[in-house]
Structures are given as structure tokens and as C-alpha cells.
Design a protein around this motif. Structure first.
Motif, PDB file in Angstrom:
ATOM      1  N   ALA A 172       0.812  -1.219   0.000  1.00 10.21           N
ATOM      2  CA  ALA A 172       0.000   0.000   0.000  1.00 10.21           C
ATOM      3  C   ALA A 172       0.842   1.264   0.000  1.00 10.21           C
ATOM      4  CB  ALA A 172      -0.940  -0.002   1.207  1.00 10.21           C
ATOM      5  N   ASP A 226      -2.048 -17.098  -0.256  1.00  9.86           N
ATOM      6  CA  ASP A 226      -1.990 -16.364   1.007  1.00  9.86           C
ATOM      7  C   ASP A 226      -0.560 -15.982   1.356  1.00  9.86           C
ATOM      8  OD1 ASP A 226      -4.710 -16.385   1.374  1.00  9.86           O
ATOM      9  OD2 ASP A 226      -4.714 -18.190   2.601  1.00  9.86           O
ATOM     10  N   LYS A 229       0.442 -13.056  -0.937  1.00 12.03           N
ATOM     11  CA  LYS A 229      -0.226 -11.826  -0.510  1.00 12.03           C
ATOM     12  C   LYS A 229       0.385 -11.299   0.782  1.00 12.03           C
ATOM     13  CE  LYS A 229      -4.616 -13.262  -2.605  1.00 12.03           C
ATOM     14  NZ  LYS A 229      -6.005 -13.718  -2.346  1.00 12.03           N
ATOM     15  N   ALA A 233       2.106  -7.720   1.442  1.00 13.63           N
ATOM     16  CA  ALA A 233       1.615  -6.864   2.527  1.00 13.63           C
ATOM     17  C   ALA A 233       2.740  -6.454   3.474  1.00 13.63           C
ATOM     18  CB  ALA A 233       0.510  -7.577   3.303  1.00 13.63           C
ATOM     19  N   THR A 249     -11.500 -10.051  -2.151  1.00 16.35           N
ATOM     20  CA  THR A 249     -10.972  -9.024  -1.244  1.00 16.35           C
ATOM     21  C   THR A 249      -9.535  -8.708  -1.601  1.00 16.35           C
ATOM     22  OG1 THR A 249     -10.272 -10.727   0.346  1.00 16.35           O
ATOM     23  CG2 THR A 249     -12.429  -9.706   0.707  1.00 16.35           C
ATOM     24  N   PRO A 251      -6.040  -7.931  -0.149  1.00 10.65           N
ATOM     25  CA  PRO A 251      -5.414  -8.139   1.157  1.00 10.65           C
ATOM     26  C   PRO A 251      -5.060  -6.815   1.834  1.00 10.65           C
ATOM     27  CG  PRO A 251      -4.437  -9.572  -0.504  1.00 10.65           C
ATOM     28  CD  PRO A 251      -5.323  -8.614  -1.225  1.00 10.65           C
ATOM     29  N   ARG A 252      -5.081  -6.805   3.154  1.00  9.18           N
ATOM     30  CA  ARG A 252      -4.720  -5.599   3.906  1.00  9.18           C
ATOM     31  C   ARG A 252      -3.305  -5.157   3.542  1.00  9.18           C
ATOM     32  NH1 ARG A 252      -5.094  -6.586  10.032  1.00  9.18           N
ATOM     33  NH2 ARG A 252      -4.673  -4.347  10.072  1.00  9.18           N
ATOM     34  N   PHE A 253      -3.119  -3.864   3.531  1.00  7.37           N
ATOM     35  CA  PHE A 253      -1.822  -3.241   3.277  1.00  7.37           C
ATOM     36  C   PHE A 253      -1.308  -3.494   1.861  1.00  7.37           C
ATOM     37  CE2 PHE A 253      -1.704  -4.705   7.818  1.00  7.37           C
ATOM     38  CZ  PHE A 253      -2.074  -3.491   8.368  1.00  7.37           C
ATOM     39  N   THR A 254      -2.239  -3.812   0.938  1.00  8.74           N
ATOM     40  CA  THR A 254      -1.840  -3.992  -0.457  1.00  8.74           C
ATOM     41  C   THR A 254      -2.797  -3.228  -1.369  1.00  8.74           C
ATOM     42  OG1 THR A 254      -3.204  -5.957  -0.880  1.00  8.74           O
ATOM     43  CG2 THR A 254      -0.999  -6.322   0.047  1.00  8.74           C
TER      44      THR A 254
END
Length: 300
Positions: A172, A226, A229, A233, A249, A251-254
Motif C-alpha cells: 500500500a 496467502d 499476498k 503486505a 478481497t 489483502p490488507r496493506f496492499t
């Protein structure tokens, strides 16, 4: 030669132990020994060497085992087809799938199918690209979802369901994360996290970069989505993934960023055998899958 003898023979061959085979078959050890002896007498040659409490296939026993497995699979499939002919909506289907289709495509189509055909059961098996093709060919699986779809040959046929884009997945806080789209060449100096060599998505990413004039600097590898990802992340690197694997979805921080030039796509579809007649439930499922994806636009 009886089917029972062949099944006993295969069980003993796989376990290399008569008493263990008998226990698994829920019959007396003497019954298994007697049937193996009768089979050897009929064939006129020993199939096993006795080594202490264990047994080991003779060279001709190994040849006979290969033919037995093929014959028993064919017989079991014939019995299954008869049963399903009487009621196509109560069959059982063995389906293979790769990790890249596990999180979204497979659950979507299976759940939709089960609403219309609740009595059809599934045995699902995740595996590598090469394994899934071989498993369909040797009848371990009835059919398999794959992406990209391999070419047809003398054993398997294919049905392309949709094509999808390959996107860049970036941390991100990456300098390019705010871009609406990227040229693949923008990533030539980046650290990549990819599937290991031998995985089909490694080849897809590697070939795409090569077509853009560079080879990816692969600093880390992961054997499932996973893991990749998570590495992105964590800021370890960037990766290239098909749209369906990150469709549900991000992934968080991506951040997912489309690749505009060159446009990278892969086909997704089903492979199934042409060297045997499909069971009724398999044909029902194939027809359903084709119609299902023809009605949807989110996979295109």
C-alpha cells in the motif's frame, strides 16, 4: 479370475503386507492369502516375493498391478455410470483445482450448482497444474478446473469458461500504488515474490516480464496465494496475480493496480477426458458450468 481376487491383490501390493491388507478389507488373513494363491496359480507365476512378514511385488507382479488398477478403475466407472444413468442428479464427481481458483471461482460455481442439484456430491482435490492434467488423464479425477487452459490432446478435451487479466499487487505504501494503471516495464527494478519455478503462475509472470524486456528479480517465493499476498503486505516485494484470485478481497496493506501495457491475460476453464464416456452427473455439471459462466460478466 474374479474381481475380488484383483481387489485383494491391489490392496496387498499397495500395503506390502497381507495381514494389514486383510484388516483394511475386513476379511480374514487366510482368505486374502488363499485368493492371492489362487490368482498366482491361474496366472502360472508368482506375483509376490515373501520377505519375512512382508511381501514385495515380483517384476511381473508390478506389470500386472498396473493393468489391474486400470481395469478396476474402468469397472468402477462403469458401475458408477449405470447408477447415475438411473438418477443423474445423485452422482459423485471428483474435481481438481489449483490454488489460484480456490478462493473465489470454485466456491462460486460449486455453491450455485448445489442449489440446483443438492444430491450430487463432490470430492475436491487441490493440486499443481501438471498433477491435475495427469490426474484427469489417468482417471484419478473426473475433471479439473485450470488456468491457463492447456491445449487439447488425444486424451483430454477442454472448455474455456472465461479470460481474465493479470494485475500487479503492490504494498500500500509503494510509490506506484496511487497509479490507475501501470506499464509492466515500470516494475523492472522491483523485487518480485512469486510461486516457485515449476508452478504455472510462476511461468505466467516470468514470461510476461520477459515479453516486456526484462527478467523479474525474484527475491522470495511462496507456495500458495496467502503466502504471496502476505509477503506483499509485509513490503517484501510485488507480485503478479490473476484477477479472480484477488477478486473477493484485496489483502490488507496492499493495492491492486491494472497492467495496461502489455495486457496480460490467462484463460480459465475445465479439462475432462475424451477417452471415456462422461458419467451423467459429470455431463450435467459440465453443462451447468458452461451456462453459468456464459451468463456472468464479472469473470470477463
Amino acid at each position: 479370475m474374479e474381481l475380488r481376487q484383483l481387489r485383494y491383490f491391489v490392496e496387498v501390493a499397495e500395503r506390502e503386507h497381507i495381514s494389514e491388507a486383510a484388516e483394511h478389507l475386513h476379511v480374514a488373513q487366510s482368505a486374502v492369502s488363499r485368493q492371492i494363491a489362487n490368482l498366482e496359480d491361474e496366472l502360472g507365476t508368482p506375483l509376490f516375493e515373501r520377505i519375512g512378514r512382508n511381501v514385495k511385488l515380483t517384476p511381473i507382479g508390478k506389470v500386472f498391478l498396473e493393468h489391474c488398477i486400470t481395469a478396476l478403475k474402468a469397472i468402477d466407472n462403469a458401475a458408477k455410470q449405470v447408477e447415475e444413468y438411473l438418477d443423474p442428479a445423485k452422482g459423485s464427481i471428483k474435481i481438481g483445482f489449483p490454488t489460484s481458483l480456490a478462493s473465489y471461482v470454485l466456491p462460486t460455481v460449486i455453491s450455485a450448482f448445489k442449489k440446483e442439484y443438492p444430491d450430487v456430491s463432490f470430492h475436491l482435490r487441490q493440486g499443481s497444474y501438471r498433477y491435475l492434467i495427469d490426474a484427469v488423464k489417468n482417471r484419478e479425477l473426473n475433471l479439473a478446473f485450470l488456468g491457463p487452459v492447456p491445449p487439447k490432446d488425444e486424451v483430454i478435451d477442454t472448455n474455456i469458461l472465461f479470460s481474465e487479466s493479470i494485475h500487479a499487487l503492490l504494498p500500500a505504501n509503494h510509490p506506484l500504488s496511487k497509479r490507475e494503471s501501470l506499464n509492466l516495464s515500470d516494475l523492472r527494478n522491483e523485487n518480485f515474490v512469486l510461486f516457485p519455478e515449476g508452478y504455472i503462475l510462476h511461468k505466467v509472470a516470468y514470461d510476461a516480464c520477459k515479453s516486456a524486456g526484462f527478467l523479474p528479480n525474484v527475491t522470495s517465493e511462496g507456495e500458495d496465494l496467502d503466502a504471496l499476498k502476505g509477503l506483499v503486505a509485509a513490503g517484501i516485494g510485488i507480485t503478479l496475480l490473476p484477477d479472480s484470485s484477488i477478486n473477493d478481497t484485496i489483502p490488507r496493506f496492499t493495492v491492486r493496480v491494472p497492467i495496461e501495457n502489455p495486457q496480460i491475460t490467462r484463460t480459465v476453464g475445465v479439462v475432462y477426458p475424451i477417452n471415456r464416456e462422461l458419467a451423467p452427473s459429470e455431463q450435467v455439471f459440465l453443462n451447468f458450468v458452461s451456462n453459468f459462466f456464459s451468463r456472468l460478466t464479472q469473470f470477463r
